[in-house]
Design an enzyme around this catalytic site. Structure first.
Site, PDB file in Angstrom:
ATOM      1  N   CYS A  44       0.600  -1.788  76.188  1.00 54.43           N
ATOM      2  CA  CYS A  44      -0.087  -1.227  74.834  1.00 54.43           C
ATOM      3  C   CYS A  44       1.092  -1.303  73.835  1.00 54.43           C
ATOM      4  O   CYS A  44       2.272  -0.927  74.091  1.00 54.43           O
ATOM      5  CB  CYS A  44      -1.060  -0.151  74.488  1.00 54.43           C
ATOM      6  SG  CYS A  44      -0.215   1.005  74.438  1.00 54.43           S
TER       7      CYS A  44
ATOM      8  N   ASP B 179      -3.099  -4.272  76.975  1.00 50.93           N
ATOM      9  CA  ASP B 179      -1.406  -4.826  76.247  1.00 50.93           C
ATOM     10  C   ASP B 179      -2.529  -5.187  74.816  1.00 50.93           C
ATOM     11  O   ASP B 179      -2.116  -5.933  74.042  1.00 50.93           O
ATOM     12  CB  ASP B 179      -1.942  -6.508  77.017  1.00 50.93           C
ATOM     13  CG  ASP B 179      -0.873  -7.044  75.826  1.00 50.93           C
ATOM     14  OD1 ASP B 179       0.232  -7.035  76.109  1.00 50.93           O
ATOM     15  OD2 ASP B 179      -0.998  -8.185  76.460  1.00 50.93           O
TER      16      ASP B 179
HETATM   17  C1  0GY Z   1       3.067  -9.021  75.573  1.00 48.17           C
HETATM   18  C2  0GY Z   1       2.960 -10.408  75.627  1.00 48.17           C
HETATM   19  C3  0GY Z   1       3.269 -10.668  75.127  1.00 48.17           C
HETATM   20  C4  0GY Z   1       4.230 -10.391  73.615  1.00 48.17           C
HETATM   21  C5  0GY Z   1       5.682  -9.681  73.105  1.00 48.17           C
HETATM   22  O1  0GY Z   1       7.151  -8.384  73.247  1.00 48.17           O
HETATM   23  C6  0GY Z   1       5.977  -9.448  72.666  1.00 48.17           C
HETATM   24  O2  0GY Z   1       6.327  -9.496  71.402  1.00 48.17           O
HETATM   25  O3  0GY Z   1       5.284  -8.655  74.946  1.00 48.17           O
HETATM   26  C7  0GY Z   1       3.439 -12.323  74.614  1.00 48.17           C
HETATM   27  O4  0GY Z   1       3.295 -13.018  73.535  1.00 48.17           O
HETATM   28  O5  0GY Z   1       2.833 -12.896  75.659  1.00 48.17           O
HETATM   29  O6  0GY Z   1       3.378  -8.082  77.159  1.00 48.17           O
HETATM   30  O7  0GY Z   1       2.505  -8.099  75.065  1.00 48.17           O
END
Ligand code: 0GY
Length: 311
Positions: A38, A267
């Site tokens: 998260c 998440d």
């Molecule tokens: C996640 C997924 C995403 C984004 C990030 O670091 C981030 O910006 O992880 C995504 O856009 O797929 O793991 O939360």
């Protein structure tokens, strides 16, 4: 829960706010369960977003995350640095420090980080560094710098978290194998390496990921993000058909073959979702479909995250 805000930044157009009134899950989480993926975002007025970010999220504070944790029935969180904060880990560290020991963190660091800063992060609860290879999220992922960081963090007993998309695994395989084999480092893969779940579960793309886990005994996988991977989407159509049903065979195959090397997380607050925003209570109800026995659920939600982050 409090309503989402945008703080003093302008959100990326089309960005959906996180779900402010999640349902109570029907699935009762085992005691000691950890939400192991998260994020906290800002608040931007206090912890500004990074200039190099690819999106501007809606604020998601530590208090809002901790309220969700309690509402869903988790005991603890693993908070993962997201790209919108770049390598500025202040919001993450602030959340860890105010969690009463109920949160650990995964940071993003640069080569310029000092040993004193790493030590302070360790004391706050950081236990890993994240390397992001998803091309829409980062411009460039310098492998030599990552190798150097991966070697340094071993002194604190940390591990490496990698985020990539399945189509990129063939070209990244050797680099990941070097981090794992040569540095003898535990490597945790976000969201099963983002398979295309419209392809067969026994097709070459997902088989390659399974082979990667089979051949590297200290590679773990988060079996998270059905809402991000699903093509069939959140609607339970009828009878036996579940929300995100196309993701079930993929996640279940990983849980059943590698029960001691899997993690699960909400998440929250679900960055970059533009089609639908999941109800986090319903996401928790997805867990028994991918971990069908009490023993698998206990490993996934309690034993594994506690071993990796709290021992
Ligand atoms: C996640 C997924 C995403 C984004 C990030 O670091 C981030 O910006 O992880 C995504 O856009 O797929 O793991 O939360």
């Amino acid at each position: 829960m409090e309503q989402p805000t945008t703080g003093n930044f302008t959100k990326t157009p089309g960005w959906l706010d996180w779900y402010a009134s999640p349902s109570k899950p029907s699935f009762q989480l085992p005691a000691g369960a950890v939400d192991a993926h998260c994020h906290v975002f800002g608040p931007g007025a206090e912890f500004p977003y990074a200039p190099e970010r690819k999106y501007t999220p809606c604020d998601a504070s530590k208090a809002q995350l901790f309220a969700l944790r309690d509402h869903l029935g988790f005991e603890k969180n693993v908070i993962v640095q997201a790209t919108c904060h770049g390598a500025d880990n202040r919001a993450l560290l602030d959340a860890l420090i105010h969690s009463n020991g109920k949160a650990r963190g995964v940071a993003t660091v640069k080569r310029s980080i000092t040993d004193q800063e790493l030590q302070a992060m360790h004391e706050a609860g950081v236990r890993g560094v994240r390397f992001n290879f998803v091309k829409r999220l980062v411009d460039f992922t310098p492998k030599d710098e990552l190798m150097e960081i991966a070697a340094r963090i071993k002194a604190w007993g940390w591990h490496v978290v990698i985020y990539f998309e399945a189509v990129d695994l063939p070209e990244l395989w050797d680099f990941f194998a070097t981090v794992h084999d040569d540095l003898a480092t535990t490597v945790v893969v976000d969201h099963m390496g983002r398979p295309d779940v419209s392809l067969p579960v026994d097709g070459p793309q997902f088989v390659l990921f399974q082979r990667f886990m089979r051949e590297h005994q200290n590679v773990w996988s988060k079996v998270s993000c059905p809402e991000r991977l699903s093509v069939t989407g959140p609607k339970a159509l009828s009878g036996e058909q579940n929300a995100y049903r196309d993701v079930i065979p993929f996640a279940r195959a990983i849980v059943e073959e590698f029960p001691d090397r899997v993690l699960w997380g909400t998440d929250w607050p679900h960055p970059n979702l533009k089609d639908h925003m999941p109800d986090d209570g319903l996401l928790v109800d997805f867990i028994p479909h991918i971990a069908p026995t009490a023993e698998l659920q206990h490993k996934l939600l309690v034993d594994n995250p506690n071993r990796l982050y709290w021992s």
